[in-house]
Design a protein around this motif. Structure first.
Motif, mmCIF file in Angstrom:
data_model
loop_
_atom_site.group_PDB
_atom_site.id
_atom_site.type_symbol
_atom_site.label_atom_id
_atom_site.label_comp_id
_atom_site.label_asym_id
_atom_site.label_seq_id
_atom_site.Cartn_x
_atom_site.Cartn_y
_atom_site.Cartn_z
ATOM 1 N N ASN A 134 0.745 -1.260 -0.210
ATOM 2 C CA ASN A 134 0.012 -0.090 -0.013
ATOM 3 C C ASN A 134 0.832 1.188 -0.158
ATOM 4 O O ASN A 134 0.381 2.308 -0.692
ATOM 5 C CB ASN A 134 -1.003 0.108 1.161
ATOM 6 C CG ASN A 134 -2.242 -0.867 0.797
ATOM 7 O OD1 ASN A 134 -2.660 -0.615 -0.186
ATOM 8 N ND2 ASN A 134 -2.607 -1.350 1.870
ATOM 9 N N ILE A 135 1.868 1.195 0.891
ATOM 10 C CA ILE A 135 2.978 2.384 0.679
ATOM 11 C C ILE A 135 3.257 2.595 -0.626
ATOM 12 O O ILE A 135 3.337 4.023 -1.155
ATOM 13 C CB ILE A 135 3.921 2.311 1.719
ATOM 14 C CG1 ILE A 135 3.471 2.177 2.991
ATOM 15 C CG2 ILE A 135 5.122 3.162 1.535
ATOM 16 C CD1 ILE A 135 4.287 1.738 4.175
ATOM 17 N N LYS A 195 0.255 3.398 -2.896
ATOM 18 C CA LYS A 195 -0.500 4.819 -2.896
ATOM 19 C C LYS A 195 0.369 6.053 -2.153
ATOM 20 O O LYS A 195 -0.118 7.119 -2.566
ATOM 21 C CB LYS A 195 -1.621 4.717 -1.528
ATOM 22 C CG LYS A 195 -2.704 3.626 -1.817
ATOM 23 C CD LYS A 195 -3.587 3.462 -0.736
ATOM 24 C CE LYS A 195 -4.677 2.457 -1.315
ATOM 25 N NZ LYS A 195 -5.695 2.489 -0.044
ATOM 26 N N TYR A 196 1.433 5.679 -1.536
ATOM 27 C CA TYR A 196 1.789 7.004 -0.793
ATOM 28 C C TYR A 196 3.384 7.281 -1.315
ATOM 29 O O TYR A 196 3.791 8.569 -1.031
ATOM 30 C CB TYR A 196 1.803 6.902 0.683
ATOM 31 C CG TYR A 196 0.549 6.465 1.127
ATOM 32 C CD1 TYR A 196 -0.420 7.457 1.048
ATOM 33 C CD2 TYR A 196 0.045 5.156 1.580
ATOM 34 C CE1 TYR A 196 -1.804 6.987 1.640
ATOM 35 C CE2 TYR A 196 -1.095 4.931 2.254
ATOM 36 C CZ TYR A 196 -2.205 5.758 2.127
ATOM 37 O OH TYR A 196 -3.382 5.785 2.411
ATOM 38 N N LEU A 197 4.035 6.494 -1.831
ATOM 39 C CA LEU A 197 5.471 6.926 -2.041
ATOM 40 C C LEU A 197 5.328 7.713 -3.402
ATOM 41 O O LEU A 197 4.649 7.633 -4.260
ATOM 42 C CB LEU A 197 6.232 5.619 -2.506
ATOM 43 C CG LEU A 197 7.605 5.629 -2.756
ATOM 44 C CD1 LEU A 197 8.370 5.912 -1.322
ATOM 45 C CD2 LEU A 197 8.055 4.362 -3.122
ATOM 46 N N PRO A 198 6.252 8.905 -3.117
ATOM 47 C CA PRO A 198 6.379 9.709 -4.503
ATOM 48 C C PRO A 198 6.819 9.115 -5.749
ATOM 49 O O PRO A 198 7.794 8.242 -5.561
ATOM 50 C CB PRO A 198 7.497 10.669 -4.210
ATOM 51 C CG PRO A 198 7.433 10.817 -2.698
ATOM 52 C CD PRO A 198 7.063 9.222 -2.201
#
Lengths: 197, 243
Positions: B187-188, B191-194
């Motif tokens: 998920n990181i 969804k969240y890692l540039p």
């Protein structure tokens, strides 16, 4: 991710397997239970509160009865009847959708798509990624390695409230572990990498 | 597809390439020719029946039952599980770690992103090693001793003393933590890692994580549905005899 949940009540293994295969083709769905025995229907459905119940007409005693009356009133479940022939489906006026074994591929996919789509907005709403300011503060403290008790004392809230915040954070971010939350906090500049434990 | 002794092994791989690491775990080397499962197993000194159960379990995860697998000597299962530990620790996890090192961002976030992902992954690897080492040093040897006492019908002091302090039940340990870490990592990254500037590496990392996840879930399933229940049953029979 919050998925649209299905329960399938159907005796035939062939039909059940077929329905599950079609449903699994929609990425935001999950079949949580299969029921083969009418006697267990009420209990399993009430306990699991699926978003959608697909039930074979053979498992119902009376076609004219409103199926909602069988289950707890609070449920927002949509009811789909599965019938042998299209003609038979005329009887089931209380249902949200009718699927027949005679339906062709396009028909069944369109019906399922429509009913799944009707359930998606509430799912997506529950998924909301935006953290509240309070939740961000809790994320920060988790990432700094604080325990629930320490966080509660620091923010003047009860441990119970901290646990609720943590549950909401996990649900919104889809991140469960402390190390995962720490990575999120650093990537979003909530804490500095040197502060992390 | 249900894989049988008469299925061509090459067909098996064509049908499901996810079985590649499973074949490798049995030390079958590619370039194995046109033989059937049975022929190639014989040539490689592998118990054909056991091989068939393992590949079917992995391939048909929704409906294949573990009943038959429970009937084999536990040392077969333990041996297979040991091989998959080696595969996780020596092949897959180092590969993912190496790929994380290769990630690249042109802007100033480069060092930070890499450091934080790397830190997360190194920690995860450490936990996997702790978990697998504990199984290799404690759980599996204990289970094999139980099996030995049981199959040789021994109720001597040595067997009794073993059962005094430990039970298979103590090892019904949860794998949830390890699973959650992999899920979080996915998920990181998703969804969240540039976005990295070499996104082909991201693609490879994600693919490797998904494969590892499936492989590990299968591993856990064999432990929970074959190894632990069979050993626990033996332990209970032994305890009855001792009394």
């Amino acid at each position: 991710m919050n998925k649209v949940t299905f329960i399938i009540a159907e005796k035939s293994y062939v039909i059940r397997t077929g329905l599950i295969k079609i449903i699994n083709g929609f990425p935001e769905t999950s079949v949580i239970k299969e029921i083969t025995d009418a006697g267990k229907l009420k209990k399993i459905v009430n306990n699991n509160k699926p978003d959608i119940l697909i039930i074979n007409s053979k498992l119902l005693d009376d076609a004219h009865e409103d199926i909602r009356e069988m289950f707890s009133e609070k449920m927002k479940t949509k009811f789909v009847i599965f019938v042998g022939t299209k003609r038979e489906s005329e009887h089931f006026s209380y249902f949200d959708e009718k699927i027949s074994v005679d339906d062709n591929k396009e028909e069944i996919i369109k019906k399922l798509q429509t009913i799944i789509t009707s359930k998606l907005p509430e799912k997506h709403k529950a998924d909301s990624v935006e953290l509240s300011e309070r939740e961000k503060e809790v994320v920060k403290q988790i990432a700094l390695g604080k325990t629930n008790k320490e966080i509660a004392d620091l923010l003047f809230i009860s441990v119970h409230t901290v646990i609720t915040h943590r549950k909401n954070i996990t649900r919104k971010l889809d991140i469960k572990t402390v190390s995962g939350i720490t990575v999120y906090a650093i990537l979003n500049n909530i804490i500095d990498i040197d502060e992390a434990v | 597809m249900i894989i049988s002794k008469d299925t061509k092994l090459a067909e098996v791989i064509h049908h499901n390439y996810q079985l590649i690491p499973i074949i490798y775990r049995f030390k079958i080397k590619f370039g194995f020719g046109d033989g059937t499962v049975e022929q190639i197993c014989k040539k490689n000194n592998i118990n054909t029946e056991f091989f068939i159960e393992i590949v079917n379990l992995f391939h048909n995860e929704d409906y294949y039952s573990t009943d038959k697998l429970q009937s084999f000597p536990l040392k077969y299962t333990v041996n297979y599980l040991l091989k998959s530990h080696q595969y996780f620790n020596r092949v897959k996890l180092p590969l993912i770690e190496k790929l994380i090192h290769e990630l690249f961002w042109e802007d100033a976030s480069n060092k930070k992103n890499k450091d934080i992902l790397n830190k997360f992954f190194v920690q995860y690897r450490k936990e996997v090693i702790e978990h697998t080492t504990n199984e290799e040093k404690e759980v599996y040897p204990f289970i094999l001793e139980i099996e030995k006492c049981y199959s040789e019908n021994k109720t001597d002091d040595l067997c009794i003393s073993k059962l005094k302090h430990k039970s298979v039940k103590d090892y019904q340990e949860s794998h949830d933590e390890l699973n959650s870490a992999l899920l979080d990592l996915k998920n990181i990254i998703i969804k969240y890692l540039p976005p990295a500037d070499n996104s082909d590496i991201i693609e490879r990392i994600l693919t490797e994580i998904f494969r590892l996840e499936k492989d590990m879930a299968d591993h856990t399933r064999i432990e929970n549905t074959v190894l632990i229940p069979v050993a626990y049953k033996m332990e209970n029979e032994l305890r009855k005899k001792i009394k």
